[in-house]
Every structure is written in C-alpha cells, then in structure tokens.
Design a protein around this motif. Structure first.
Motif, PDB file in Angstrom:
ATOM      1  N   ALA A  66     -15.397  -7.580  -1.927  1.00 35.65           N
ATOM      2  CA  ALA A  66     -13.967  -7.893  -1.908  1.00 35.65           C
ATOM      3  C   ALA A  66     -13.173  -6.593  -1.830  1.00 35.65           C
ATOM      4  O   ALA A  66     -13.646  -5.529  -2.238  1.00 35.65           O
ATOM      5  N   ASP A 117      -9.023  -5.401  -2.608  1.00 34.93           N
ATOM      6  CA  ASP A 117      -7.657  -5.736  -2.996  1.00 34.93           C
ATOM      7  C   ASP A 117      -6.735  -4.624  -2.520  1.00 34.93           C
ATOM      8  O   ASP A 117      -7.007  -3.440  -2.756  1.00 34.93           O
ATOM      9  N   SER A 154      -7.769  -9.588  -0.834  1.00 31.43           N
ATOM     10  CA  SER A 154      -6.666 -10.043  -1.685  1.00 31.43           C
ATOM     11  C   SER A 154      -5.538  -9.022  -1.649  1.00 31.43           C
ATOM     12  O   SER A 154      -5.750  -7.859  -1.286  1.00 31.43           O
ATOM     13  N   ALA A 167      -0.293 -15.286   0.512  1.00 31.91           N
ATOM     14  CA  ALA A 167      -1.469 -14.666   1.118  1.00 31.91           C
ATOM     15  C   ALA A 167      -1.543 -15.008   2.601  1.00 31.91           C
ATOM     16  O   ALA A 167      -1.891 -14.171   3.432  1.00 31.91           O
ATOM     17  N   ALA A 184      -4.305 -12.729   4.204  1.00 34.06           N
ATOM     18  CA  ALA A 184      -5.246 -12.469   3.114  1.00 34.06           C
ATOM     19  C   ALA A 184      -5.873 -13.770   2.634  1.00 34.06           C
ATOM     20  O   ALA A 184      -5.370 -14.864   2.894  1.00 34.06           O
ATOM     21  N   ASP A 185      -6.976 -13.645   1.901  1.00 32.82           N
ATOM     22  CA  ASP A 185      -7.626 -14.818   1.321  1.00 32.82           C
ATOM     23  C   ASP A 185      -6.969 -15.234   0.011  1.00 32.82           C
ATOM     24  O   ASP A 185      -7.081 -16.390  -0.404  1.00 32.82           O
ATOM     25  N   TYR A 186      -6.268 -14.290  -0.620  1.00 33.81           N
ATOM     26  CA  TYR A 186      -5.762 -14.538  -1.973  1.00 33.81           C
ATOM     27  C   TYR A 186      -4.608 -13.595  -2.258  1.00 33.81           C
ATOM     28  O   TYR A 186      -4.631 -12.426  -1.845  1.00 33.81           O
ATOM     29  N   ALA A 187      -3.582 -14.102  -2.941  1.00 40.11           N
ATOM     30  CA  ALA A 187      -2.459 -13.270  -3.364  1.00 40.11           C
ATOM     31  C   ALA A 187      -2.367 -13.289  -4.878  1.00 40.11           C
ATOM     32  O   ALA A 187      -2.202 -14.351  -5.464  1.00 40.11           O
ATOM     33  N   ARG A 188      -2.498 -12.128  -5.489  1.00 37.78           N
ATOM     34  CA  ARG A 188      -2.381 -12.040  -6.945  1.00 37.78           C
ATOM     35  C   ARG A 188      -0.926 -12.197  -7.370  1.00 37.78           C
ATOM     36  O   ARG A 188      -0.048 -11.534  -6.825  1.00 37.78           O
ATOM     37  N   SER A 207      -7.309 -11.515 -12.637  1.00 40.57           N
ATOM     38  CA  SER A 207      -7.619 -11.561 -11.208  1.00 40.57           C
ATOM     39  C   SER A 207      -9.115 -11.608 -10.928  1.00 40.57           C
ATOM     40  O   SER A 207      -9.539 -12.123  -9.889  1.00 40.57           O
ATOM     41  N   ILE A 254     -11.108 -14.174  -7.853  1.00 38.78           N
ATOM     42  CA  ILE A 254     -11.693 -13.390  -6.768  1.00 38.78           C
ATOM     43  C   ILE A 254     -13.212 -13.503  -6.814  1.00 38.78           C
ATOM     44  O   ILE A 254     -13.871 -13.578  -5.771  1.00 38.78           O
TER      45      ILE A 254
END
Length: 349
Positions: free
Chosen positions: A268, A270, A305, A318, A323-327, A333, A337
């Motif tokens: 991953a 970020d 992310s 995201a 992106a796959d993910y937005a924090r 987190s 993830i």
C-alpha cells in the motif's frame, strides 16, 4: 459520540477480546436507519462494557468490537443473527492487553456513510486543550508542548484519542490562523513541526495477529512538493506500532515518488496532503500522481490511499483522484487499509 468508562468491566485476567468483521447489508439503510442502529448499539455496548468502531460503505458494514471475552461472545451471538446483514466474514479475532477504542461506546466513522452527517460539537474541555496546544505551537514552546501531549497518555488517553481529538483539530486550527493572516507561512510550518515532534509521544495498540503474520508493507509519502508532513510522520508511528513494515518518502516531484514506489513495490502507499490547509488546488496534481503510480506498480498492484485536511473536510473523495481509499484522519487508518490489502492479495494469482 459519547464517552464511557470501562475499567470495571475488564476481564479479571486483564485480557480484552477483539473481533473485526465485515458484512453485506441486506437492504440499503437510510439516514434514520443508521442513526437508530448507532443509538441502540451504543446503549447495548455501554451495558456490556464493549467499545469499538463501525463503518458503512457501498452497502457493506465494517466493525471492530472489543471487550471482556464473555460479553463479546454474547454480543457476537446476537450480531450473527441480525437479519440486517449477511455474508459475515471475520477478518481478525484475538486478545489484547488494552483497548484501542477505550473512550468510545461506538465510534461511527462518518466518512463511510452515504448520507451527510453533522459534526459533533467539541466538548469545552477538549476545546481548551486544543487552544492550549495551538498557543504553545505558535510560541515555539516545544518543552511544554511535548510535556502536555505526553501527559494525556499518562492520564489514560489512547493514542487514537490524542490524535483525532487533539492533534488533528489543532493542526486545522493552525491552518485557520494562517488563512486569517494571523501568522506567516514560516510560523505555520514551524508550529506544525512542533506538533509533529510532540506527536511522537503517542503510542498505539499492539498489532493484530493477522497483520503481524501477513507482514504488510506500506510507503507513506507526502504529496509531491507538499511541505507539511505532520500526518505522514504520525502515520509512520501508527503503522509501525500496528506491525507494518514502513518506508517513508518526501518527494519533491511526481517522478521522484514514482521512482521510490517502483523500487519498493509495497502492498500500500498513502499520499498525504497538508493536515492544516485545504489544498484544493492540489487535486489535479494528486490525480496525476495516483494514475501514474498505478502504472509504476503494475508488477505488484498497490493499494493507494490519500489523506489530509482536504479529505477530512469531505471536500473531495477517493474516487475524485482515483485512489482506493480516502482517510478522514490519521487514527485507525491501519485497519481499513489492511483489509484492502488483504482483498488485493486474494485477487492476485
């Protein structure tokens, strides 16, 4: 969000059971349905001495529960029979010596909700702490700031609580001070650096057995050219404590980011924008960096992310940058993830 005290409900041997699962909603819940679910769950959890977090995204529930083993078993038996969800998949089940969500009957992660949610007002005592942190950071008083942050841990605050309730709001408050022309860009950067150093006193819960055995790797990077690295730095502490192998990157250009990603090939990555300023203008460059990162990681697909104030304020998603993910923030987190990485590994031949 409501606080609760759970010391009296800890198992006699001091161990806390922890279970994380995901499931599929059998029907699309509306705003009222979700609110009713959370209200009832908080009351039930408080009665049983259970703490945890709940997220809902794209028709799926994701929940972590922790508490005395007997009470958690009782709650789990009820959850498995709940007709509001199906296809239940246990992601992690283990025992720990301390709680991750000790301050919360149920922490609802509103970034996953399909309906808008109003922010809860900051309690006066917490607001006073934030104001104190901001003042010390702007004064450059690192000794007193470090002592203040470290003191919260001594008082029983969890690492996630210190970060999400104090450090991140203080960073946004510092950004507001700059946007009001009450401090210079240099003063803002120094204040955030002070906050970053003080944040290293925060410690997080031990790693889950699943993450330790899986040996997940992550590259934590600031967005190319981003001068504020508070979130990325504190994420390094969180992911390291959670059992990940962590690499850091502070690239000046997109190409520098891609070179390091290609060399590391992590599970991953970020990419963090400023935790103090919105940075809306950075979206185009961030979208480009993510698109090219996917090409650089073709040999080993990487979960991507993003984070920063821009995403915490729900000004973007995201999907808007690919992106796959937005924090929404720093705290917690590692869990979602890790789940994305697990799914990604299962898809690979």
């Amino acid at each position: 969000m409501q606080t609760a005290t759970h010391d009296s409900t800890t198992a006699a041997n001091g161990w806390i059971a922890c279970l994380t699962y995901k499931s599929v909603a059998t029907a699309s819940p509306g705003a009222g349905d979700l609110q009713s679910l959370v209200t009832k769950a908080r009351a039930r959890n408080r009665r049983l001495g259970i703490t945890g977090m709940l997220a809902f995204e794209n028709g799926c529930f994701f929940q972590t529960l922790e508490g005395p083993p007997a009470q958690l078993d009782l709650l789990w038996s009820s959850i498995k029979q709940d007709t509001r969800h199906s296809h239940i998949d246990i992601l992690s089940e283990h025992v720990v010596t301390s709680r991750l969500f000790s301050e919360w009957d149920l922490l609802i992660d509103e970034r996953f909700l399909d309906v808008p949610a109003a922010r809860s007002p900051t309690p006066p005592a917490v607001a006073e702490h934030i104001a104190r942190i901001v003042a010390l950071a702007l004064d450059g008083d690192d000794i007193r700031l470090n002592a203040l942050i470290a003191g919260f841990a001594d008082e029983g605050w969890t690492g996630d609580a210190v970060v999400s309730l104090l450090i991140e709001p203080a960073a946004r408050a510092l950004g507001d001070v700059w946007m009001e022309d009450a401090c210079s860009a240099i003063e803002l950067t120094i204040a955030l650096s002070m906050l970053q150093l003080a944040g290293h006193a925060v410690r997080y819960a031990p790693a889950s057995e699943m993450i330790r055995k899986s040996r997940y790797t992550i590259m934590l990077a600031t967005a190319p050219g981003e001068s504020h690295m508070l979130g990325t730095s504190l994420l390094a502490d969180q992911f390291t404590d959670a059992g990940w192998k962590v690499e850091m990157a502070f690239p000046e250009s997109e190409q520098a980011l891609l070179n390091q990603l290609g060399a590391q090939q992590p599970d991953a990555m970020d990419i963090g924008l400023s935790d103090a300023l919105p940075r809306q203008h950075a979206l185009i460059d961030l979208r480009s960096a993510i698109a090219h990162s996917r090409l650089a990681a073709l040999g080993r697909p990487t979960i991507l992310s993003v984070g920063g104030r821009l995403f915490a304020d729900a000004a973007a998603s995201a999907a808007s940058v690919g992106a796959d993910y937005a924090r929404k923030g720093i705290a917690g987190s590692a869990i979602p993830i890790a789940e994305l990485v697990r799914q990604n590994r299962q898809r690979q031949p």
